[in-house]
Enzyme design. Structure first.
Site, mmCIF file in Angstrom:
data_model
loop_
_atom_site.group_PDB
_atom_site.id
_atom_site.type_symbol
_atom_site.label_atom_id
_atom_site.label_comp_id
_atom_site.label_asym_id
_atom_site.label_seq_id
_atom_site.Cartn_x
_atom_site.Cartn_y
_atom_site.Cartn_z
ATOM 1 C CG ASP A 176 -1.898 1.155 1.208
ATOM 2 O OD1 ASP A 176 -1.672 2.129 0.449
ATOM 3 O OD2 ASP A 176 -2.888 1.089 1.948
ATOM 4 C CE1 TYR A 235 -5.818 11.690 -11.693
ATOM 5 C CE2 TYR A 235 -6.419 13.132 -13.513
ATOM 6 C CZ TYR A 235 -5.838 11.976 -13.058
ATOM 7 O OH TYR A 235 -5.270 11.093 -13.946
ATOM 8 C CB THR A 289 -7.807 2.226 -17.612
ATOM 9 O OG1 THR A 289 -8.076 3.478 -16.973
ATOM 10 C CG2 THR A 289 -6.664 2.376 -18.583
ATOM 11 C CE LYS A 325 -2.262 11.845 -12.291
ATOM 12 N NZ LYS A 325 -1.367 10.710 -12.014
HETATM 13 N N1 LIG Z 1 -6.860 6.065 -17.627
HETATM 14 C C1 LIG Z 1 -6.681 7.284 -18.047
HETATM 15 O O1 LIG Z 1 -7.442 7.773 -18.928
HETATM 16 C C2 LIG Z 1 -5.565 8.127 -17.515
HETATM 17 C C3 LIG Z 1 -5.333 9.365 -18.130
HETATM 18 C C4 LIG Z 1 -4.302 10.166 -17.655
HETATM 19 C C5 LIG Z 1 -3.525 9.740 -16.601
HETATM 20 N N2 LIG Z 1 -3.778 8.536 -16.003
HETATM 21 C C6 LIG Z 1 -2.929 8.169 -14.867
HETATM 22 O O2 LIG Z 1 -2.330 6.920 -15.118
HETATM 23 C C7 LIG Z 1 -2.167 6.203 -13.881
HETATM 24 C C8 LIG Z 1 -2.822 4.836 -14.027
HETATM 25 O O3 LIG Z 1 -4.189 5.020 -14.324
HETATM 26 P P1 LIG Z 1 -5.151 3.786 -14.689
HETATM 27 O O4 LIG Z 1 -6.141 4.300 -15.650
HETATM 28 O O5 LIG Z 1 -4.326 2.603 -14.997
HETATM 29 O O6 LIG Z 1 -5.885 3.606 -13.278
HETATM 30 P P2 LIG Z 1 -6.630 2.336 -12.648
HETATM 31 O O7 LIG Z 1 -6.979 1.343 -13.691
HETATM 32 O O8 LIG Z 1 -7.705 2.912 -11.791
HETATM 33 O O9 LIG Z 1 -5.491 1.733 -11.723
HETATM 34 C C9 LIG Z 1 -5.014 2.424 -10.615
HETATM 35 C C10 LIG Z 1 -3.927 1.604 -9.980
HETATM 36 O O10 LIG Z 1 -3.431 2.300 -8.846
HETATM 37 C C11 LIG Z 1 -3.247 1.373 -7.791
HETATM 38 N N3 LIG Z 1 -3.332 2.039 -6.505
HETATM 39 C C12 LIG Z 1 -4.237 2.981 -6.112
HETATM 40 N N4 LIG Z 1 -4.024 3.330 -4.830
HETATM 41 C C13 LIG Z 1 -2.949 2.598 -4.404
HETATM 42 C C14 LIG Z 1 -2.239 2.508 -3.180
HETATM 43 N N5 LIG Z 1 -2.584 3.221 -2.102
HETATM 44 N N6 LIG Z 1 -1.186 1.658 -3.099
HETATM 45 C C15 LIG Z 1 -0.832 0.910 -4.167
HETATM 46 N N7 LIG Z 1 -1.453 0.952 -5.347
HETATM 47 C C16 LIG Z 1 -2.507 1.791 -5.469
HETATM 48 C C17 LIG Z 1 -4.366 0.349 -8.007
HETATM 49 O O11 LIG Z 1 -3.979 -0.878 -7.446
HETATM 50 P P3 LIG Z 1 -4.752 -1.637 -6.219
HETATM 51 O O12 LIG Z 1 -6.209 -1.364 -6.366
HETATM 52 O O13 LIG Z 1 -4.326 -3.065 -6.401
HETATM 53 O O14 LIG Z 1 -4.147 -1.030 -5.023
HETATM 54 C C18 LIG Z 1 -4.396 0.239 -9.524
HETATM 55 O O15 LIG Z 1 -3.464 -0.742 -9.955
HETATM 56 C C19 LIG Z 1 -2.777 7.087 -12.795
HETATM 57 O O16 LIG Z 1 -1.766 7.849 -12.201
HETATM 58 C C20 LIG Z 1 -3.705 8.006 -13.584
HETATM 59 O O17 LIG Z 1 -3.898 9.219 -12.912
HETATM 60 C C21 LIG Z 1 -4.775 7.734 -16.446
#
Ligand SMILES: NC(=O)c1ccc[n+]([C@@H]2O[C@H](COP(=O)([O-])OP(=O)(O)OC[C@H]3O[C@@H](n4cnc5c(N)ncnc54)[C@H](OP(=O)(O)O)[C@@H]3O)[C@@H](O)[C@H]2O)c1
Length: 252
Positions: free
Chosen positions: A64, A156, A191, A160
């Site tokens: 975590d 958020y 995602t 960033k």
């Molecule tokens: N998807 C988009 O459109 C998008 C766009 C721009 C930027 N991003 C950025 O890209 C990154 C990944 O996004 P995503 O879309 O892949 O998100 P996601 O599918 O919601 O995945 C988020 C991940 O963060 C982990 N996480 C959250 N809190 C945690 C904690 N306290 N300790 C350890 N792990 C933690 C979760 O794992 P567990 O639940 O297993 O802990 C999960 O693997 C993020 O920083 C997001 O802001 C995403």
């Protein structure tokens, strides 16, 4: 030219590996021959990621990241057990869509802890003696939301923007250790985080966001390939930058 063997047999720690961009990054890195340490809280979903990886020697390490003080000693013990890391990808992150009148400081703090402070502590962990190879590379997940505004998403967006600023300063600080620091700023990628955001939007609002992406919404692999490039020595002269990967969202 991108050297497709540059990551072979190198160890890379990927946070957020249980989902979305982190999971796709693990898959792409394994296809390039890297050994992945997959980190997240949900062990079952980390194992699902591990089952999708090519090659051997990958590790699943539930952790975590909101326990920020524990990150550097934990990374030291990982390196002691499994050898130094070529890089870290910090893809763990949280999203928060909340109008200002409903925004609570605790929720902002929790988001900042994972999106920003954990990233800084991962960099602190990597810079320790014996934990990193030299050269090494860190890639943070920023977002186009660090560059533009969106109503109801101020916490958020702030997180960033902080990632982009932290990337520049850490790149200067860690260059003497041979550690490059960069970020990628994705637009909307399909995602679970996007599924979560959809619940706070009307169909019209979502269609408007979609229409802002001239090349359509992204797929996780689109971002994962950019991350692999920033980890490999093909990008060895790229430092302190945020690479926008958004299908053209921010060129409007
Ligand atoms: N998807 C988009 O459109 C998008 C766009 C721009 C930027 N991003 C950025 O890209 C990154 C990944 O996004 P995503 O879309 O892949 O998100 P996601 O599918 O919601 O995945 C988020 C991940 O963060 C982990 N996480 C959250 N809190 C945690 C904690 N306290 N300790 C350890 N792990 C933690 C979760 O794992 P567990 O639940 O297993 O802990 C999960 O693997 C993020 O920083 C997001 O802001 C995403």
């Amino acid at each position: 030219m991108f050297n497709s063997t540059a990551l072979a047999d190198r160890t890379i720690l990927v946070t957020g590996a249980s989902s979305g961009l982190g999971r796709a990054t693990c898959v792409v890195l394994s296809q390039l021959g890297a050994r992945v340490i997959a980190v997240g809280r949900d062990e079952g979903r980390l194992i699902e990621t591990a089952e999708q990886l090519e090659g051997n020697g990958h590790l699943v390490r539930p952790f975590d990241l909101s326990n920020v003080n524990d990150i550097p000693p934990w990374m030291k013990s990982l390196a002691t057990d499994h050898g130094p890391l070529l890089g870290v990808v910090h893809s763990a992150g949280q999203h928060l869509a909340r109008p200002l009148q409903m925004l609570k400081p605790d929720a902002v703090q929790e988001l900042m802890q994972v999106n920003v402070t954990a990233g800084m502590m991962l960099a602190k962990g990597l810079r320790q003696r014996g934990v990193h190879e030299s050269p090494a590379s860190i890639v943070f997940l920023s977002s186009v939301m660090g560059q533009v505004g969106q109503a109801g998403v101020s916490a958020y967006c702030a997180s960033k923007g902080a990632v982009d600023a932290m990337t520049r300063s850490l790149a200067l600080e860690l260059a003497p250790q041979g550690i490059r620091v960069n970020a990628v700023a994705p637009g909307q990628v399909e995602t679970e985080m996007l599924d979560q955001q959809k619940q706070t939007l009307t169909a019209e609002q979502f269609d408007r966001i979609k229409a802002m992406h001239p090349l359509g919404l992204g797929q996780p692999e689109d971002v994962a390939h950019a991350i692999a490039f920033l980890l490999a020595d093909t990008s060895r002269w790229i430092n302190g930058t945020t690479l926008t990967v958004d299908g053209g969202y921010t060129i409007h």
